[in-house]
Write an enzyme that holds these catalytic residues in place. Structure first.
Site, PDB file in Angstrom:
ATOM      1  N   GLU A  96       0.852  -1.189   0.000  1.00 32.26           N
ATOM      2  CA  GLU A  96       0.000   0.000   0.000  1.00 32.26           C
ATOM      3  C   GLU A  96       0.885   1.235   0.000  1.00 32.26           C
ATOM      4  OE1 GLU A  96      -3.119   0.076   2.972  1.00 32.26           O
ATOM      5  OE2 GLU A  96      -2.912   2.262   3.204  1.00 32.26           O
ATOM      6  N   GLU A 135      -2.537  11.494   3.295  1.00 31.25           N
ATOM      7  CA  GLU A 135      -3.445  11.246   4.406  1.00 31.25           C
ATOM      8  C   GLU A 135      -3.393  12.462   5.320  1.00 31.25           C
ATOM      9  OE1 GLU A 135      -4.108   6.834   5.799  1.00 31.25           O
ATOM     10  OE2 GLU A 135      -1.958   7.239   5.704  1.00 31.25           O
TER      11      GLU A 135
END
Length: 340
Positions: A228, A233
């Site tokens: 990932e 974020e």
């Protein structure tokens, strides 16, 4: 950038001797020149031609732990990735005397835009590019998130040239919030490239907007084995802190490989969040400025197809406690682009 150029380096002196004692006159190499020519613009293939008087052999060090010895001094080499390289040409005489010269070479490969969504057409998402994922997943997609993802226009829509992913406080399918999660899985999966997401994130404790890549083999290589790459974020409990993170075996969840950068206007202005991803490294940037570089290798699961995910969660293990006064929040994306 050096394209279709020839660099002539003249050198005299700077002699190193591998054997002690006096050197016979005329035995030392001299007048070293190095001609460097790129065969085709952006190809990364260069022809190196070194010449010197009294030279028996030549060595060209390409600046990336690769080198080649030649009797003629002419070699051809293709760089696997773009970058800056320190090239050293060394001429050696019959009795081992050498002269050398070091020079910088910068190879920049032209990039091609291979996929993009500019979100310029008002209304719903382009179904040829995106799929909505519905529900809360297993335990909030493994993160104890509080939202239910829908494909309703109330939670994701395009207007005024941007995509809005809208979190709404409401009772829906047993959950207290709704939002949207969209993916390119099966419609655009790719290996390596530069991914850019121009976005503005919302204010609000508990909000967790993200733009990221997930290994396309996640169904057979169960996360984190699939890999990932979290390009962007932001969690409302850490206002204006941008996270760039990698998840892979033995380094996932709280033990993930991550770094952060502070961005005072993350919630008020649009910024370009990007990742440069190739076989040797993954570089996280904000507005073109690198803040996290990961040295990759075959042991890591970052050498196969991935797909793009855009979503906004609420709460969960990373989002944390939720401000109950938040009735809605909007994560706004101007564009997503992929270059190779």
């Amino acid at each position: 950038m050096y394209r279709f150029w020839i660099l002539i380096i003249a050198l005299s002196g700077v002699i190193s001797c591998s054997n002690k004692g006096s050197d016979p006159a005329g035995d030392a190499p001299s007048n070293l020149t190095l001609q460097i020519t790129e065969k085709e613009a952006g190809s990364g293939t260069y022809i190196f031609e070194a010449k010197a008087d009294n030279a028996l052999s030549y060595e060209i060090n390409f600046g990336n732990n690769q080198k080649e010895v030649s009797k003629t001094g002419k070699v051809e080499y293709t760089y696997p990735i773009a970058g800056k390289y320190t090239v050293t040409a060394t001429a050696r005489s019959a009795n081992g005397i050498t002269i050398s010269k070091t020079e910088e070479l910068e190879f920049s490969r032209p990039e091609k835009l291979v996929w993009a969504d500019e979100f310029n057409v008002p209304g719903g998402l382009d179904s040829k590019k995106w799929t909505h994922e519905i529900g809360n997943g297993e335990n909030g997609w493994g993160n104890a998130e509080k939202q239910y993802y829908t494909d309703r226009s109330a939670n994701s829509y395009i207007s005024d040239g941007t995509l809005k992913i809208k979190l709404i406080k409401e009772n829906y399918e047993g959950y207290g919030y709704t939002s949207a999660r969209i993916v390119t899985r099966g419609k655009f999966d790719f290996t390596y490239g530069r991914v850019e997401i121009r976005a503005k994130v919302p204010v609000g404790k508990g909000t967790w907007p993200a733009g990221w890549l997930l290994g396309s083999n996640y169904q057979t290589k169960i996360w984190p084995a699939c890999g990932e790459i979290d390009i962007l974020e932001h969690v409302g409990k850490q206002l204006n802190t941008i996270h760039g993170t990698l998840h892979y075996p033995e380094h996932h969840g709280e033990n993930a490989t991550t770094k952060t950068t502070e961005l005072a206007t993350a919630t008020t202005n649009f910024h370009v969040y990007s990742v440069d991803w190739n076989k040797d490294e993954i570089i996280f940037k904000v507005d073109g400025k690198a803040y996290h570089t990961f040295k990759s290798s075959p042991q890591y699961p970052f050498h196969h197809d991935f797909f793009i995910i855009l979503n906004m969660a609420m709460g969960g293990y990373f989002g944390g406690d939720v401000d109950p006064s938040i009735n809605e929040a909007i994560y706004e994306i101007d564009y997503v682009r992929v270059y190779q």
